[in-house]
Write a protein that holds these residues in place. Structure first.
Motif, PDB file in Angstrom:
ATOM      1  N   THR A   6       5.491  -4.662  15.726  1.00  0.00           N
ATOM      2  CA  THR A   6       4.627  -3.822  14.544  1.00  0.00           C
ATOM      3  C   THR A   6       4.963  -4.791  13.378  1.00  0.00           C
ATOM      4  N   TYR A 106       9.357   4.696  10.036  1.00  0.00           N
ATOM      5  CA  TYR A 106       9.739   3.739  11.236  1.00  0.00           C
ATOM      6  C   TYR A 106       9.482   4.221  12.557  1.00  0.00           C
ATOM      7  N   THR A 108       7.295   6.797  13.171  1.00  0.00           N
ATOM      8  CA  THR A 108       5.870   6.873  13.812  1.00  0.00           C
ATOM      9  C   THR A 108       5.490   5.497  14.009  1.00  0.00           C
ATOM     10  N   GLU A 109       5.743   4.677  13.235  1.00  0.00           N
ATOM     11  CA  GLU A 109       5.454   3.152  13.460  1.00  0.00           C
ATOM     12  C   GLU A 109       5.701   2.777  14.929  1.00  0.00           C
ATOM     13  N   ARG A 112       3.768   4.874  17.740  1.00  0.00           N
ATOM     14  CA  ARG A 112       2.231   4.431  17.712  1.00  0.00           C
ATOM     15  C   ARG A 112       2.085   3.206  18.379  1.00  0.00           C
TER      16      ARG A 112
END
Length: 166
Positions: A6, A106, A108-109, A112
Motif C-alpha cells: 500500500t 494504518y 484501515t489502510e 482495505r
C-alpha cells in the motif's frame, strides 16, 4: 508468496519460520520490530497460523501477515485470515497494531488492502468482530467498507459481501 503493498505499508505473508520466531519472542533474521511488537494478539495469530499449517497444510494466501511500515521497515502489527474460505467463499479476518502507531490510519489502510486481496481471489464475504468497547476497531472496519451486521452481549459483528463480478 508476494507481499501486498500500500502507499505506506507492506503486508508480508508470514512463513512458518517467522511464526515460530514470533512465538519465541525473537525477531526472524532481517526483521525489525517496532517497540511493543509482538502483542498478545500477534502471538495468538502466529499460533493459529502454525496450528493450521500443522493440521491442514499451508493456509497461504489465507494466512497471517505482518504489517511493516514502508518508511523504516519496522513490523508494527499483524493481520490476516483465520483460515481458508469456507464452501460459501467466506473468510474471517483479524488485525491489530502496536499502541505507539495507532490513530494514524494504518489499520484501515491494511484492512482495505486485505479486503481487496480477498475480493480479487473470489471471496464473497469477509467477517470480523470486535468488543463493544473497542470503538477504534469498529471505526476501522466501517472505514474499510465493512458494516455492522449483528451484535450480542460481548461482540459487534461486521461483514462485507460482494457478488462474483469485480
Amino acid at each position: 508468496m508476494e507481499c501486498l503493498v500500500t502507499p505506506r505499508l507492506v503486508l508480508h505473508p508470514m512463513s512458518v519460520e517467522e511464526a515460530l520466531a514470533l512465538t519465541a519472542d525473537e525477531p526472524a533474521a532481517n526483521t525489525h520490530w517496532a517497540p511493543g511488537y509482538p502483542t498478545e494478539a500477534d502471538t495468538a495469530g502466529a499460533l493459529r497460523y502454525l496450528e493450521t499449517y500443522e493440521g491442514r497444510g499451508d493456509p497461504r494466501p489465507f494466512g497471517a501477515y505482518e504489517i511493516l511500515r514502508r518508511e523504516d521497515g519496522h513490523v508494527i502489527g499483524g493481520l490476516g485470515f483465520h483460515g481458508a474460505p469456507d464452501l460459501d467463499g467466506t473468510v474471517t479476518i483479524g488485525y491489530g497494531l502496536v499502541p505507539s502507531v495507532r490513530g494514524r490510519g494504518y489499520a484501515t489502510e491494511a484492512l482495505r488492502a486485505l479486503l481487496h486481496f480477498a475480493r480479487a481471489r473470489g471471496i464473497t464475504r469477509v467477517k470480523g468482530d470486535t468488543a463493544h468497547t473497542n470503538i477504534a476497531s469498529q471505526r476501522v472496519m466501517t472505514a474499510a467498507g465493512m458494516r455492522l451486521v449483528a451484535e450480542d452481549e460481548w461482540l459487534k459483528y461486521y461483514a462485507v459481501e460482494w457478488t462474483q463480478d469485480l
